[in-house]
Design a protein around this motif. Structure first.
Motif, PDB file in Angstrom:
ATOM      1  N   LEU A  98       0.819  -1.208   0.000  1.00  0.00           N
ATOM      2  CA  LEU A  98       0.000   0.000   0.000  1.00  0.00           C
ATOM      3  C   LEU A  98       0.856   1.262   0.000  1.00  0.00           C
ATOM      4  O   LEU A  98       0.419   2.313  -0.466  1.00  0.00           O
ATOM      5  CB  LEU A  98      -0.919   0.004   1.230  1.00  0.00           C
ATOM      6  CG  LEU A  98      -1.949  -1.124   1.317  1.00  0.00           C
ATOM      7  CD1 LEU A  98      -2.727  -1.029   2.619  1.00  0.00           C
ATOM      8  CD2 LEU A  98      -2.899  -1.074   0.131  1.00  0.00           C
ATOM      9  N   LEU A  99       2.072   1.152   0.520  1.00  0.00           N
ATOM     10  CA  LEU A  99       2.935   2.323   0.633  1.00  0.00           C
ATOM     11  C   LEU A  99       3.667   2.662  -0.668  1.00  0.00           C
ATOM     12  O   LEU A  99       4.146   3.783  -0.829  1.00  0.00           O
ATOM     13  CB  LEU A  99       3.963   2.111   1.752  1.00  0.00           C
ATOM     14  CG  LEU A  99       3.392   2.068   3.173  1.00  0.00           C
ATOM     15  CD1 LEU A  99       4.458   1.619   4.166  1.00  0.00           C
ATOM     16  CD2 LEU A  99       2.849   3.432   3.573  1.00  0.00           C
ATOM     17  N   ASN A 100       3.768   1.700  -1.589  1.00  0.00           N
ATOM     18  CA  ASN A 100       4.520   1.998  -2.814  1.00  0.00           C
ATOM     19  C   ASN A 100       3.665   1.929  -4.080  1.00  0.00           C
ATOM     20  O   ASN A 100       4.184   1.716  -5.173  1.00  0.00           O
ATOM     21  CB  ASN A 100       5.745   1.079  -2.939  1.00  0.00           C
ATOM     22  CG  ASN A 100       5.383  -0.395  -3.122  1.00  0.00           C
ATOM     23  OD1 ASN A 100       4.245  -0.741  -3.437  1.00  0.00           O
ATOM     24  ND2 ASN A 100       6.356  -1.278  -2.938  1.00  0.00           N
ATOM     25  N   ILE A 101       2.357   2.112  -3.929  1.00  0.00           N
ATOM     26  CA  ILE A 101       1.454   2.048  -5.084  1.00  0.00           C
ATOM     27  C   ILE A 101       1.849   3.021  -6.199  1.00  0.00           C
ATOM     28  O   ILE A 101       1.940   2.615  -7.363  1.00  0.00           O
ATOM     29  CB  ILE A 101      -0.011   2.280  -4.651  1.00  0.00           C
ATOM     30  CG1 ILE A 101      -0.516   1.070  -3.866  1.00  0.00           C
ATOM     31  CG2 ILE A 101      -0.908   2.517  -5.867  1.00  0.00           C
ATOM     32  CD1 ILE A 101      -1.912   1.236  -3.302  1.00  0.00           C
ATOM     33  N   PRO A 102       2.092   4.309  -5.909  1.00  0.00           N
ATOM     34  CA  PRO A 102       2.458   5.234  -6.997  1.00  0.00           C
ATOM     35  C   PRO A 102       3.695   4.779  -7.772  1.00  0.00           C
ATOM     36  O   PRO A 102       3.722   4.836  -9.009  1.00  0.00           O
ATOM     37  CB  PRO A 102       2.710   6.556  -6.265  1.00  0.00           C
ATOM     38  CG  PRO A 102       1.866   6.465  -5.037  1.00  0.00           C
ATOM     39  CD  PRO A 102       1.960   5.031  -4.621  1.00  0.00           C
ATOM     40  N   GLY A 103       4.708   4.316  -7.043  1.00  0.00           N
ATOM     41  CA  GLY A 103       5.923   3.849  -7.702  1.00  0.00           C
ATOM     42  C   GLY A 103       5.685   2.611  -8.544  1.00  0.00           C
ATOM     43  O   GLY A 103       6.249   2.466  -9.639  1.00  0.00           O
ATOM     44  N   LYS A 104       4.842   1.703  -8.046  1.00  0.00           N
ATOM     45  CA  LYS A 104       4.549   0.480  -8.787  1.00  0.00           C
ATOM     46  C   LYS A 104       3.700   0.764 -10.027  1.00  0.00           C
ATOM     47  O   LYS A 104       3.829   0.087 -11.050  1.00  0.00           O
ATOM     48  CB  LYS A 104       3.845  -0.528  -7.881  1.00  0.00           C
ATOM     49  CG  LYS A 104       4.761  -1.150  -6.831  1.00  0.00           C
ATOM     50  CD  LYS A 104       5.909  -1.909  -7.482  1.00  0.00           C
ATOM     51  CE  LYS A 104       6.822  -2.552  -6.452  1.00  0.00           C
ATOM     52  NZ  LYS A 104       7.961  -3.275  -7.092  1.00  0.00           N
ATOM     53  N   ILE A 105       2.815   1.755  -9.937  1.00  0.00           N
ATOM     54  CA  ILE A 105       2.032   2.148 -11.116  1.00  0.00           C
ATOM     55  C   ILE A 105       2.973   2.621 -12.219  1.00  0.00           C
ATOM     56  O   ILE A 105       2.833   2.246 -13.390  1.00  0.00           O
ATOM     57  CB  ILE A 105       1.018   3.253 -10.753  1.00  0.00           C
ATOM     58  CG1 ILE A 105      -0.127   2.669  -9.922  1.00  0.00           C
ATOM     59  CG2 ILE A 105       0.467   3.919 -12.017  1.00  0.00           C
ATOM     60  CD1 ILE A 105      -1.141   3.691  -9.460  1.00  0.00           C
ATOM     61  N   LYS A 106       3.938   3.433 -11.829  1.00  0.00           N
ATOM     62  CA  LYS A 106       4.918   3.926 -12.803  1.00  0.00           C
ATOM     63  C   LYS A 106       5.751   2.777 -13.360  1.00  0.00           C
ATOM     64  O   LYS A 106       6.032   2.717 -14.562  1.00  0.00           O
ATOM     65  CB  LYS A 106       5.826   4.961 -12.139  1.00  0.00           C
ATOM     66  CG  LYS A 106       6.829   5.590 -13.088  1.00  0.00           C
ATOM     67  CD  LYS A 106       7.650   6.660 -12.390  1.00  0.00           C
ATOM     68  CE  LYS A 106       8.651   7.298 -13.354  1.00  0.00           C
ATOM     69  NZ  LYS A 106       9.466   8.352 -12.675  1.00  0.00           N
ATOM     70  N   GLU A 107       6.117   1.848 -12.483  1.00  0.00           N
ATOM     71  CA  GLU A 107       6.966   0.722 -12.889  1.00  0.00           C
ATOM     72  C   GLU A 107       6.279  -0.184 -13.902  1.00  0.00           C
ATOM     73  O   GLU A 107       6.862  -0.536 -14.934  1.00  0.00           O
ATOM     74  CB  GLU A 107       7.357  -0.088 -11.653  1.00  0.00           C
ATOM     75  CG  GLU A 107       8.223  -1.303 -11.937  1.00  0.00           C
ATOM     76  CD  GLU A 107       8.527  -2.099 -10.681  1.00  0.00           C
ATOM     77  OE1 GLU A 107       8.393  -3.338 -10.718  1.00  0.00           O
ATOM     78  OE2 GLU A 107       8.884  -1.481  -9.656  1.00  0.00           O
ATOM     79  N   VAL A 108       5.027  -0.574 -13.616  1.00  0.00           N
ATOM     80  CA  VAL A 108       4.356  -1.535 -14.497  1.00  0.00           C
ATOM     81  C   VAL A 108       3.869  -0.899 -15.798  1.00  0.00           C
ATOM     82  O   VAL A 108       3.557  -1.615 -16.756  1.00  0.00           O
ATOM     83  CB  VAL A 108       3.166  -2.217 -13.780  1.00  0.00           C
ATOM     84  CG1 VAL A 108       3.631  -2.941 -12.531  1.00  0.00           C
ATOM     85  CG2 VAL A 108       2.063  -1.214 -13.439  1.00  0.00           C
ATOM     86  N   SER A 109       3.803   0.423 -15.829  1.00  0.00           N
ATOM     87  CA  SER A 109       3.370   1.085 -17.061  1.00  0.00           C
ATOM     88  C   SER A 109       4.559   1.542 -17.909  1.00  0.00           C
ATOM     89  O   SER A 109       4.381   2.219 -18.921  1.00  0.00           O
ATOM     90  CB  SER A 109       2.472   2.288 -16.736  1.00  0.00           C
ATOM     91  OG  SER A 109       3.141   3.217 -15.907  1.00  0.00           O
ATOM     92  N   THR A 110       5.759   1.162 -17.483  1.00  0.00           N
ATOM     93  CA  THR A 110       6.973   1.504 -18.226  1.00  0.00           C
ATOM     94  C   THR A 110       7.559   0.246 -18.864  1.00  0.00           C
ATOM     95  O   THR A 110       7.754  -0.767 -18.189  1.00  0.00           O
ATOM     96  CB  THR A 110       8.023   2.136 -17.289  1.00  0.00           C
ATOM     97  OG1 THR A 110       7.466   3.306 -16.677  1.00  0.00           O
ATOM     98  CG2 THR A 110       9.270   2.520 -18.066  1.00  0.00           C
ATOM     99  N   HIS A 111       7.844   0.300 -20.153  1.00  0.00           N
ATOM    100  CA  HIS A 111       8.411  -0.856 -20.852  1.00  0.00           C
ATOM    101  C   HIS A 111       9.797  -1.164 -20.287  1.00  0.00           C
ATOM    102  O   HIS A 111      10.648  -0.265 -20.189  1.00  0.00           O
ATOM    103  CB  HIS A 111       8.516  -0.568 -22.354  1.00  0.00           C
ATOM    104  CG  HIS A 111       8.750  -1.789 -23.176  1.00  0.00           C
ATOM    105  ND1 HIS A 111       9.979  -2.416 -23.247  1.00  0.00           N
ATOM    106  CD2 HIS A 111       7.905  -2.521 -23.955  1.00  0.00           C
ATOM    107  CE1 HIS A 111       9.891  -3.466 -24.037  1.00  0.00           C
ATOM    108  NE2 HIS A 111       8.643  -3.558 -24.484  1.00  0.00           N
ATOM    109  N   PRO A 112      10.054  -2.420 -19.901  1.00  0.00           N
ATOM    110  CA  PRO A 112      11.324  -2.762 -19.247  1.00  0.00           C
ATOM    111  C   PRO A 112      12.555  -2.606 -20.135  1.00  0.00           C
ATOM    112  O   PRO A 112      13.665  -2.437 -19.627  1.00  0.00           O
ATOM    113  CB  PRO A 112      11.126  -4.232 -18.843  1.00  0.00           C
ATOM    114  CG  PRO A 112      10.090  -4.742 -19.786  1.00  0.00           C
ATOM    115  CD  PRO A 112       9.169  -3.591 -20.028  1.00  0.00           C
ATOM    116  N   LEU A 113      12.379  -2.648 -21.453  1.00  0.00           N
ATOM    117  CA  LEU A 113      13.528  -2.558 -22.361  1.00  0.00           C
ATOM    118  C   LEU A 113      13.715  -1.155 -22.925  1.00  0.00           C
ATOM    119  O   LEU A 113      14.826  -0.619 -22.933  1.00  0.00           O
ATOM    120  CB  LEU A 113      13.372  -3.566 -23.507  1.00  0.00           C
ATOM    121  CG  LEU A 113      13.341  -5.047 -23.091  1.00  0.00           C
ATOM    122  CD1 LEU A 113      13.160  -5.932 -24.316  1.00  0.00           C
ATOM    123  CD2 LEU A 113      14.616  -5.428 -22.347  1.00  0.00           C
ATOM    124  N   THR A 114      12.635  -0.563 -23.387  1.00  0.00           N
ATOM    125  CA  THR A 114      12.745   0.755 -24.024  1.00  0.00           C
ATOM    126  C   THR A 114      12.618   1.907 -23.034  1.00  0.00           C
ATOM    127  O   THR A 114      13.048   3.022 -23.321  1.00  0.00           O
ATOM    128  CB  THR A 114      11.662   0.913 -25.103  1.00  0.00           C
ATOM    129  OG1 THR A 114      10.361   0.910 -24.472  1.00  0.00           O
ATOM    130  CG2 THR A 114      11.730  -0.224 -26.109  1.00  0.00           C
TER     131      THR A 114
END
Length: 217
Positions: A98-114
């Motif tokens: 619950l404490l890192n939701i904003p960061g995880k939203i950014k992480e999963v919506s960012t392509h890991p390679l590009t």
């Protein structure tokens, strides 16, 4: 802002501060208890040290065993329920809290390679989070307080070591809101009861919304 609105805002803020104060007092009490125990251990001889250690371990086990762990399970289940709702398309949620939701939203919506951000998907997740928080806020959930409180409860009480049998009496009890409410009222320290009941209410709200059992394994 008229007088009535001002009073309403002040009352709301006062309630929030009161909740935060209760939580801080509880945390301070646990820290103080730990410091006192260490002090006793350091000032005692070896035999006494062993006695205190055994006693402390027994008390700790008694504190978190059995029904007490259910309170930690309620907090943990709410955490997972919120994560599963926001990140609906993700089966693996290891490291999501619950404490890192904003960061995880950014992480999963960012392509890991590009490294390219899928802004549409990011906005979708942000909106799901905002909509859910708005819904839970109506039953007392405070985004400034309860994510940290949830983590504290899980760390303090732990979670159930074993899943109850599907049709067992335990499974029936643990999925009964009235049973869980009575457990909190009888087992939880006074300063934690109100916010534990908020977590339970939020869990009930989400279970009712997705038409699933209260506790999911």
């Amino acid at each position: 802002m008229d007088l009535e609105q001002t009073v309403a805002v002040l009352l709301s803020k006062n309630e929030q501060l009161g909740q935060e104060n209760h939580l801080l007092k509880s945390m301070l009490g646990l820290v103080k208890e730990n410091v006192e125990l260490r002090s006793k251990m350091q000032s005692s001889n070896t035999d006494t040290l062993e006695d205190i250690t055994v006693c402390s371990t027994s008390v700790r086990q008694a504190t978190i065993k059995g029904s007490d762990r259910v309170m930690g399970e309620v907090a943990y289940q709410l955490d997972r329920r919120i994560m599963s709702h926001i990140f609906q398309g993700h089966k693996r949620l290891y490291g999501f809290t619950l404490l890192n939701i904003p960061g995880k939203i950014k992480e999963v919506s960012t392509h890991p390679l590009t490294g390219k951000v899928d802004e549409g998907y990011q906005l979708h997740l942000i909106q799901r989070h905002a909509d859910l928080m708005k819904k839970l806020n109506k039953v007392g959930y405070k985004t400034e307080l309860h994510p940290s409180f949830t983590e504290f409860i899980v760390n303090h009480y732990g979670i159930l070591k074993e899943r109850p049998g599907e049709s067992s009496d335990q499974a029936i009890d643990y999925n009964n809101p009235n049973f869980l409410m009575k457990l909190i009222m009888t087992k939880a320290p006074r300063e934690l009861k109100r916010d534990l009941l908020v977590l339970l209410t939020c869990l009930c709200t989400m279970a009712d919304g997705d038409r699933k059992a209260l506790l999911l394994w």
